[in-house]
Each structure stands twice: as structure tokens, then as C-alpha cells.
Scaffold this motif. Sequence first.
Motif, PDB file in Angstrom:
ATOM      1  N   LYS A 130       0.875  -1.174   0.000  1.00  0.00           N
ATOM      2  CA  LYS A 130       0.000   0.000   0.000  1.00  0.00           C
ATOM      3  C   LYS A 130       0.910   1.220   0.000  1.00  0.00           C
ATOM      4  O   LYS A 130       1.554   1.523   1.007  1.00  0.00           O
ATOM      5  N   PHE A 131       0.947   1.894  -1.146  1.00  0.00           N
ATOM      6  CA  PHE A 131       1.795   3.065  -1.299  1.00  0.00           C
ATOM      7  C   PHE A 131       0.985   4.326  -1.033  1.00  0.00           C
ATOM      8  O   PHE A 131      -0.231   4.346  -1.250  1.00  0.00           O
ATOM      9  N   ARG A 132       1.644   5.364  -0.604  1.00  0.00           N
ATOM     10  CA  ARG A 132       0.984   6.644  -0.351  1.00  0.00           C
ATOM     11  C   ARG A 132       0.491   7.240  -1.665  1.00  0.00           C
ATOM     12  O   ARG A 132       1.119   7.080  -2.703  1.00  0.00           O
ATOM     13  N   GLU A 133      -0.611   7.943  -1.564  1.00  0.00           N
ATOM     14  CA  GLU A 133      -1.166   8.636  -2.734  1.00  0.00           C
ATOM     15  C   GLU A 133      -0.317   9.856  -3.081  1.00  0.00           C
ATOM     16  O   GLU A 133       0.368  10.403  -2.230  1.00  0.00           O
ATOM     17  N   GLY A 134      -0.405  10.282  -4.315  1.00  0.00           N
ATOM     18  CA  GLY A 134       0.275  11.504  -4.753  1.00  0.00           C
ATOM     19  C   GLY A 134       1.672  11.252  -5.243  1.00  0.00           C
ATOM     20  O   GLY A 134       2.182  10.135  -5.226  1.00  0.00           O
ATOM     21  N   SER A 135       2.301  12.319  -5.675  1.00  0.00           N
ATOM     22  CA  SER A 135       3.682  12.241  -6.172  1.00  0.00           C
ATOM     23  C   SER A 135       4.644  12.056  -5.022  1.00  0.00           C
ATOM     24  O   SER A 135       4.441  12.603  -3.948  1.00  0.00           O
TER      25      SER A 135
END
Length: 139
Positions: A130-135
Amino acid sequence: MEQRERAVRLWFDMWLKKADLGILSLFSEDAVYIESWGPEYHGAQKIKLWFDEWNTRGTVLQWDILQFFHREDQTVVQWYFRNQMNGGRVEAFDGLSLIRWDPAGRICFLQEFGCNESRYDPYQDGPVPKFREGSAAWF
């Protein structure tokens, strides 16, 4: 090694004090300095220009040396850095500097590598990441 460590500490102190304490004698005339986020400066005069100009826009709050590694004409410095820009934005990150020394004991090459201090484990909830949202920010 002690002379090299003193030189690096002097460079970091210059930033903390916002004072040129000998940039033109610390760096060789044709030195190359590469910041971790992209800018590259060629020559001691350009490094001094960058130092003087940057210090009108921000303040280095902390630049802690964690350890040194030495090999032949090279030094690696592990550090933690934090600054505040005049608009109030604070930036902080872990980093390394790869330094090459000329025969006179001056810095002829310095390249920084930065590491985002906002780290996380994408597998903490199981085998699917689960990766963080956004750049992704570079620091």
C-alpha cells in the motif's frame, strides 16, 4: 583524515552561521558541486555565489554529521539536514555527500544524495503493498 573532517565541519558551520569562512580556499578553483535535487555548480566562485545568494532566501537550522568514511582521495559523510526558507517552509532530510579531494587538500568534487525522512512500510498490513497517494517528494 582529521584535516578532511575539519574541512567538512567548516563547510557545514558556514551554512549554520550564514557566513563565508573561506569558501574559496576550501574548494578548488574548478570544483564541481551537485545538490541532491538537481542544481550543479562549477567552480569555487559559482559555489560562493550560490552560498551567498541562498542565504538571503533561507536559513540552515541543523546539519548534523553522523559519520565519515574515508578511502584514498575520497570521503563520504552521512548527515541530517533541516532548513527553513524565508516564506516559512521547513525542509528536512537525511543525506550523504561524496567528496573527492585534490592533492592540495581542497574539495574538487562534492555530490549530495538525499533521502526522504517521511518513510513507511508499504507491507505493514500484509503481502500486498500500500503506497501513499500523490507524487513522491524527493525529501
